[in-house]
Design a protein around this motif. Structure first.
Motif, PDB file in Angstrom:
ATOM      1  N   LEU A 184       0.846  -1.206   0.000  1.00 19.18           N
ATOM      2  CA  LEU A 184       0.000   0.000   0.000  1.00 19.18           C
ATOM      3  C   LEU A 184       0.877   1.251   0.000  1.00 19.18           C
ATOM      4  CD1 LEU A 184      -2.868  -1.053   2.438  1.00 19.18           C
ATOM      5  CD2 LEU A 184      -2.986  -0.760  -0.044  1.00 19.18           C
ATOM      6  N   GLY A 185       2.032   1.173   0.673  1.00 19.62           N
ATOM      7  CA  GLY A 185       2.999   2.272   0.611  1.00 19.62           C
ATOM      8  C   GLY A 185       3.438   2.502  -0.826  1.00 19.62           C
ATOM      9  N   GLY A 186       3.636   1.411  -1.543  1.00 18.05           N
ATOM     10  CA  GLY A 186       3.992   1.506  -2.957  1.00 18.05           C
ATOM     11  C   GLY A 186       2.892   2.186  -3.756  1.00 18.05           C
ATOM     12  N   SER A 187       1.644   1.919  -3.398  1.00 18.29           N
ATOM     13  CA  SER A 187       0.515   2.560  -4.081  1.00 18.29           C
ATOM     14  C   SER A 187       0.544   4.066  -3.872  1.00 18.29           C
ATOM     15  CB  SER A 187      -0.809   2.011  -3.541  1.00 18.29           C
ATOM     16  OG  SER A 187      -0.875   0.627  -3.689  1.00 18.29           O
ATOM     17  N   VAL A 188       0.867   4.479  -2.630  1.00 17.01           N
ATOM     18  CA  VAL A 188       0.946   5.911  -2.326  1.00 17.01           C
ATOM     19  C   VAL A 188       2.038   6.556  -3.176  1.00 17.01           C
ATOM     20  CG1 VAL A 188       1.451   7.608  -0.531  1.00 17.01           C
ATOM     21  CG2 VAL A 188       0.086   5.583   0.020  1.00 17.01           C
ATOM     22  N   VAL A 189       3.200   5.910  -3.228  1.00 16.61           N
ATOM     23  CA  VAL A 189       4.324   6.458  -3.987  1.00 16.61           C
ATOM     24  C   VAL A 189       3.977   6.538  -5.472  1.00 16.61           C
ATOM     25  CG1 VAL A 189       6.713   6.056  -4.687  1.00 16.61           C
ATOM     26  CG2 VAL A 189       6.028   5.671  -2.310  1.00 16.61           C
ATOM     27  N   ALA A 190       3.345   5.470  -5.993  1.00 14.17           N
ATOM     28  CA  ALA A 190       2.975   5.466  -7.414  1.00 14.17           C
ATOM     29  C   ALA A 190       2.002   6.610  -7.708  1.00 14.17           C
ATOM     30  CB  ALA A 190       2.352   4.128  -7.784  1.00 14.17           C
ATOM     31  N   GLY A 191       1.025   6.810  -6.816  1.00 16.71           N
ATOM     32  CA  GLY A 191       0.082   7.914  -6.990  1.00 16.71           C
ATOM     33  C   GLY A 191       0.818   9.250  -6.987  1.00 16.71           C
ATOM     34  N   MET A 192       1.762   9.390  -6.058  1.00 18.23           N
ATOM     35  CA  MET A 192       2.506  10.646  -5.947  1.00 18.23           C
ATOM     36  C   MET A 192       3.353  10.910  -7.188  1.00 18.23           C
ATOM     37  SD  MET A 192       3.740  10.783  -1.991  1.00 18.23           S
ATOM     38  CE  MET A 192       2.803  11.778  -0.818  1.00 18.23           C
ATOM     39  N   LEU A 193       3.966   9.860  -7.743  1.00 21.80           N
ATOM     40  CA  LEU A 193       4.792  10.034  -8.940  1.00 21.80           C
ATOM     41  C   LEU A 193       3.941  10.541 -10.100  1.00 21.80           C
ATOM     42  CD1 LEU A 193       7.158   6.929  -8.823  1.00 21.80           C
ATOM     43  CD2 LEU A 193       7.766   9.346  -8.531  1.00 21.80           C
ATOM     44  N   LEU A 194       2.764   9.914 -10.271  1.00 20.65           N
ATOM     45  CA  LEU A 194       1.879  10.390 -11.336  1.00 20.65           C
ATOM     46  C   LEU A 194       1.387  11.796 -10.993  1.00 20.65           C
ATOM     47  CD1 LEU A 194       0.667   9.324 -14.007  1.00 20.65           C
ATOM     48  CD2 LEU A 194      -1.395   8.763 -12.738  1.00 20.65           C
ATOM     49  N   GLY A 195       1.228  12.069  -9.683  1.00 14.69           N
ATOM     50  CA  GLY A 195       0.830  13.395  -9.227  1.00 14.69           C
ATOM     51  C   GLY A 195       1.856  14.452  -9.624  1.00 14.69           C
ATOM     52  N   LEU A 196       3.138  14.079  -9.534  1.00 16.62           N
ATOM     53  CA  LEU A 196       4.195  15.014  -9.932  1.00 16.62           C
ATOM     54  C   LEU A 196       4.023  15.422 -11.396  1.00 16.62           C
ATOM     55  CD1 LEU A 196       7.549  13.744  -8.368  1.00 16.62           C
ATOM     56  CD2 LEU A 196       6.452  15.979  -8.057  1.00 16.62           C
ATOM     57  N   LEU A 197       3.724  14.421 -12.236  1.00 17.49           N
ATOM     58  CA  LEU A 197       3.525  14.699 -13.659  1.00 17.49           C
ATOM     59  C   LEU A 197       2.341  15.657 -13.840  1.00 17.49           C
ATOM     60  CD1 LEU A 197       4.121  14.045 -16.666  1.00 17.49           C
ATOM     61  CD2 LEU A 197       2.514  12.145 -16.456  1.00 17.49           C
ATOM     62  N   PHE A 198       1.252  15.363 -13.119  1.00 19.26           N
ATOM     63  CA  PHE A 198       0.054  16.205 -13.207  1.00 19.26           C
ATOM     64  C   PHE A 198       0.375  17.620 -12.718  1.00 19.26           C
ATOM     65  CE2 PHE A 198      -4.316  17.290 -11.413  1.00 19.26           C
ATOM     66  CZ  PHE A 198      -4.890  17.518 -12.647  1.00 19.26           C
ATOM     67  N   ALA A 199       1.173  17.703 -11.645  1.00 24.67           N
ATOM     68  CA  ALA A 199       1.533  19.005 -11.079  1.00 24.67           C
ATOM     69  C   ALA A 199       2.354  19.820 -12.074  1.00 24.67           C
ATOM     70  CB  ALA A 199       2.305  18.808  -9.776  1.00 24.67           C
ATOM     71  N   VAL A 200       3.296  19.158 -12.751  1.00 21.72           N
ATOM     72  CA  VAL A 200       4.095  19.863 -13.756  1.00 21.72           C
ATOM     73  C   VAL A 200       3.167  20.397 -14.849  1.00 21.72           C
ATOM     74  CG1 VAL A 200       5.813  19.553 -15.585  1.00 21.72           C
ATOM     75  CG2 VAL A 200       6.223  18.605 -13.307  1.00 21.72           C
ATOM     76  N   MET A 201       2.198  19.567 -15.247  1.00 23.65           N
ATOM     77  CA  MET A 201       1.297  19.977 -16.325  1.00 23.65           C
ATOM     78  C   MET A 201       0.426  21.165 -15.921  1.00 23.65           C
ATOM     79  SD  MET A 201       0.296  16.161 -17.568  1.00 23.65           S
ATOM     80  CE  MET A 201      -1.039  16.479 -18.694  1.00 23.65           C
ATOM     81  N   VAL A 202      -0.224  21.069 -14.764  1.00 23.76           N
ATOM     82  CA  VAL A 202      -1.207  22.118 -14.452  1.00 23.76           C
ATOM     83  C   VAL A 202      -0.633  23.276 -13.640  1.00 23.76           C
ATOM     84  CG1 VAL A 202      -3.157  20.544 -14.604  1.00 23.76           C
ATOM     85  CG2 VAL A 202      -2.138  20.990 -12.391  1.00 23.76           C
ATOM     86  N   ALA A 203       0.331  22.984 -12.739  1.00 21.83           N
ATOM     87  CA  ALA A 203       0.840  24.066 -11.895  1.00 21.83           C
ATOM     88  C   ALA A 203       2.002  24.803 -12.564  1.00 21.83           C
ATOM     89  CB  ALA A 203       1.268  23.512 -10.532  1.00 21.83           C
ATOM     90  N   SER A 204       2.906  24.071 -13.203  1.00 20.69           N
ATOM     91  CA  SER A 204       4.054  24.729 -13.826  1.00 20.69           C
ATOM     92  C   SER A 204       3.749  25.170 -15.243  1.00 20.69           C
ATOM     93  CB  SER A 204       5.258  23.784 -13.856  1.00 20.69           C
ATOM     94  OG  SER A 204       5.538  23.312 -12.577  1.00 20.69           O
ATOM     95  N   LEU A 205       3.297  24.226 -16.070  1.00 19.60           N
ATOM     96  CA  LEU A 205       3.079  24.550 -17.485  1.00 19.60           C
ATOM     97  C   LEU A 205       1.719  25.206 -17.713  1.00 19.60           C
ATOM     98  CD1 LEU A 205       4.555  21.280 -19.042  1.00 19.60           C
ATOM     99  CD2 LEU A 205       5.674  23.495 -18.765  1.00 19.60           C
ATOM    100  N   ARG A 206       0.869  25.178 -16.716  1.00 19.88           N
ATOM    101  CA  ARG A 206      -0.456  25.800 -16.756  1.00 19.88           C
ATOM    102  C   ARG A 206      -1.296  25.316 -17.936  1.00 19.88           C
ATOM    103  NH1 ARG A 206       2.904  30.220 -15.463  1.00 19.88           N
ATOM    104  NH2 ARG A 206       2.828  30.674 -13.235  1.00 19.88           N
ATOM    105  N   ILE A 207      -1.257  23.989 -18.146  1.00 24.63           N
ATOM    106  CA  ILE A 207      -2.126  23.381 -19.152  1.00 24.63           C
ATOM    107  C   ILE A 207      -3.527  23.294 -18.539  1.00 24.63           C
ATOM    108  CG2 ILE A 207      -2.514  21.290 -20.537  1.00 24.63           C
ATOM    109  CD1 ILE A 207       0.540  20.762 -20.206  1.00 24.63           C
ATOM    110  N   ASN A 208      -4.527  23.406 -19.372  1.00 26.79           N
ATOM    111  CA  ASN A 208      -5.921  23.328 -18.927  1.00 26.79           C
ATOM    112  C   ASN A 208      -6.141  22.125 -18.007  1.00 26.79           C
ATOM    113  OD1 ASN A 208      -8.705  22.191 -19.227  1.00 26.79           O
ATOM    114  ND2 ASN A 208      -9.007  24.149 -20.267  1.00 26.79           N
ATOM    115  N   HIS A 209      -6.767  22.384 -16.847  1.00 27.85           N
ATOM    116  CA  HIS A 209      -6.942  21.327 -15.844  1.00 27.85           C
ATOM    117  C   HIS A 209      -7.777  20.169 -16.366  1.00 27.85           C
ATOM    118  CE1 HIS A 209      -6.113  24.179 -12.183  1.00 27.85           C
ATOM    119  NE2 HIS A 209      -5.243  24.308 -13.145  1.00 27.85           N
ATOM    120  N   VAL A 210      -8.840  20.493 -17.090  1.00 26.64           N
ATOM    121  CA  VAL A 210      -9.744  19.445 -17.575  1.00 26.64           C
ATOM    122  C   VAL A 210      -9.001  18.531 -18.546  1.00 26.64           C
ATOM    123  CG1 VAL A 210     -11.837  18.978 -18.900  1.00 26.64           C
ATOM    124  CG2 VAL A 210     -11.786  20.856 -17.241  1.00 26.64           C
TER     125      VAL A 210
END
Lengths: 360, 296
Positions: free
Chosen positions: B64-90
């Motif tokens: 389950l710890g691995g699941s949290v980490v996997a979610g966070m890694l994909l979260g990093l990608l999402f964060a780069v897209m919407v928070a840094s690159l400011r791509i449309n959230h939807v």
């Protein structure tokens, strides 16, 4: 994807009935050297439906000495199917094998656009001069698995987990109990429909709930082996669908399996010889014709029971119909008259259950 | 009958937990003004990571710890897209779901993880596993984080008015990064729980739209953690009840039962619209980018 699939199965019955008749042309443009290609809508190692077709592909490669390319996880939409099919055709494929109801319309269009290519689509509903949809008479194989279940049960309570209640699922449910009653007249069957083809969460919940009610053998018509795994955990027996699920669970004592290669090998040879026979309503394959069969039996099945099952299998191959009259549904309405058998149209439209089936 | 009730009650938390965890993760993300439609994707990677870890011999909690980490890694990608690159959230959220679907199928197939039975998380008390007992604690933690800490205040400020937050010296991009990654970890855990504790098997349809239900739950809850947990329990009740009624052989109005949680969601939305805004309404800047030089 699941939604599409649910839709496809729901529509299958009516669509097949409504399938447009085509004028059977005796002469189809001969194909010469067959060069098949396979388009799978699921993963080639999904453990079930798609894998059964991919395994047939492997067998055909060996037996026909062909290289048969495959594309997997091609969704049921024209924008995905068309490029895959056209790429294969450009590379010289002259037989395109599909794998889904959702391919039906696109295959119809492609077959008209490419008259020199033959399209064969398991679970499809469209047919034409160079297009044939095929499905198996799974009530035969599930009837035999039901016999195994009827012979194994001690509580006389059988469970069944199925996806959605409509013709091709309902006939497996009915046949399963009819098979069970062949060896055990006291057997009863409770069916739970999950509403999804491959949702292991719902399948586990259904299996556990049935086991709470005292069933001791469980059958299935859903796409994952979850039900079999739960059966092993709880120490009861199970019977599988699509493929021999004893691969995933020691509980599995019999499985209704697809034997596509048995149908496809002679079919491809016919196409190569220029003898493809169009069928206005497609091919609806019995055990004898190689659409479906059983993988039987597991170690819990006695030699005596196995012999009974195999004798019935022989009888079915020799023409015995599972849904032979007199047959009434659980409300007492007569469905098949004495001396008659249920027609294919009535099979696809089956919306009733035999006496002894509980559940929707 | 008492057996029926008991079996039903025992099974409710297991069905409710994935919805509750995913909804909590979504609330953290969306309170920072990031519209997260990628829940299904975060759940998928979490679910696969959990199974993969189990099949490679790890203990359930570690998986389950691995699941949290996997979610966070994909979260990093999402964060780069919407928070840094400011791509449309939807668009980013939807693209992420499709990406995750293909990614998990690819990995599961390459590693041969399909259809393999795993041992699963064992119950510790009252037929429930540790994660069930962690859910109320996590809910309290999320409430405390959002309401009682400076971090939470900044996070909510970014979600309500990023311009003002920026003027007050809060790093909007950093806050959104943090909110997305923490939230994605929780949603990944929800997915992991689904495979490691509930289904105990991997097939690529295992999440089965539950991420989308979690998104609906957050709207139902008006972005409030306790209400989200309540909604999750409501869904859990229905999911545990439907197969049990059906297994008794009773003729149940299955489609009606399946409809009820959504009916409740619609009801809450209508109620919220009629009642007007409240403290826990939709974050004012949900789905909006903040670009410092541009005036709102």
């Amino acid at each position: 994807m699941t939604t599409f699939r649910t839709f496809f199965r729901l529509m299958a019955a009516s669509a097949i009935l409504a399938a447009q008749g085509v004028t059977a042309q005796a002469e189809f443009a001969a194909v010469g050297n067959p060069s098949p290609a396979v388009i799978l809508f699921g993963q080639s190692d999904d453990g079930g439906w798609s894998q059964s077709i991919d395994e047939a592909r492997g067998t055909l490669e060996e037996e026909l000495d062909l290289r048969i390319p495959m594309a997997e996880e091609v969704p049921e939409s024209a924008t995905a199917i068309r490029p895959a099919a056209e790429l294969f055709i450009e590379r010289g494929a002259n037989i395109i094998l599909g794998s889904a109801f959702g391919y039906s319309d696109t295959f119809k269009e492609l077959s008209e656009q490419y008259p020199d290519v033959v399209f064969i689509n398991p679970a499809g509903t469209t047919n034409g001069d160079n297009l044939k949809s095929v499905y198996g008479r799974t009530y035969e194989s599930q009837y035999l698995c039901g016999m195994v279940a009827g012979g194994l049960t001690e509580s006389n309570k059988l469970g069944f987990v199925a996806a959605n209640p409509f013709g091709l699922v309902n006939w497996t449910v009915n046949a399963y109990l009819m098979g069970a009653r062949q060896v055990n007249p006291d057997a009863e069957l409770t069916v739970v429909f999950t509403g999804a083809w491959a949702d292991p969460v719902k399948e586990r919940a259904a299996a556990e709930a049935l086991i709470e009610q005292g069933i001791d053998v469980i059958g299935q018509h859903v796409d994952t082996p979850t039900v079999q795994i739960v059966a092993a955990e709880k120490g009861i027996y199970g019977t599988g669908h699509h493929r021999d699920l004893s691969e995933f669970s020691e509980a599995t004592q019999c499985s209704s399996i697809w034997t596509w290669d048995k149908f496809l090998k002679p079919e491809i040879e016919k196409i190569a010889a220029g003898e493809f026979e169009p069928a206005p309503y497609g091919a609806f394959l019995s055990i004898a014709e190689g659409g479906t069969d059983i993988a039987c039996c597991g170690p819990a099945v006695s030699e005596e029971l196995k012999a009974q099952v195999m004798a019935e299998r022989d009888a079915i191959i020799n023409g015995k119909h599972v849904f032979a009259g007199p047959l009434s549904d659980r409300d007492g309405t007569e469905r098949v008259a004495e001396g008659e058998v249920l027609g294919d149209g009535d099979l696809w439209g089956m919306d009733w259950f035999v006496d002894g089936v509980s559940g929707q | 009958m008492s057996d029926f009730l008991l079996n039903w009650l025992i099974n409710i938390p297991g069905f409710a937990a994935p919805f509750a965890l995913a909804a909590l993760g979504l609330i953290i993300t969306e309170r920072a003004g990031v519209l997260n439609l990628g829940a299904e994707g975060f759940m998928l990677v979490g679910a696969l990571a959990g199974v993969g870890a189990m099949l490679n011999g790890s203990a359930p909690l570690l998986a389950l710890g691995g699941s949290v980490v996997a979610g966070m890694l994909l979260g990093l990608l999402f964060a780069v897209m919407v928070a840094s690159l400011r791509i449309n959230h939807v668009i980013s959220g939807l693209a992420l779901v499709f990406f995750a679907q293909a990614l998990v199928s690819f990995i599961a197939s390459a590693e041969r993880w399909n259809n393999k039975a795993i041992a699963g998380l064992e119950p510790v008390f009252l037929g429930q596993d540790v994660v069930i007992f962690a859910v109320p604690l996590l809910t309290l933690a999320v409430l405390w984080l959002l309401n009682k800490t400076r971090f939470g205040l900044s996070l909510r400020a970014v979600g309500e008015n990023p311009g003002a937050a920026d003027a007050a010296g809060i790093d909007v991009t950093a806050m959104r990064f943090a909110a997305i990654v923490i939230g994605a970890g929780l949603i990944g855990l929800a997915g992991g729980y689904l495979t490691v504790a509930v289904a105990r098997i991997w097939v690529d349809t295992v999440v089965g739209g539950r991420g989308w239900i979690a998104i609906a739950l957050v709207i139902f809850a008006r972005w409030h953690p306790w209400r989200a947990v309540l909604g999750a329990v409501l869904f859990g009740c229905i999911e545990a009840l439907i197969p049990r009624i059906a297994a008794t052989g009773a003729d149940v109005p299955r489609y009606f039962l399946q409809m009820t949680p959504y009916l409740a969601t619609l009801g809450v939305m209508i109620w919220a619209a009629l009642r007007g805004s409240d403290r826990w309404a939709q974050p004012a800047a949900l789905g909006q980018h903040h670009i410092r030089e541009e005036r709102d």
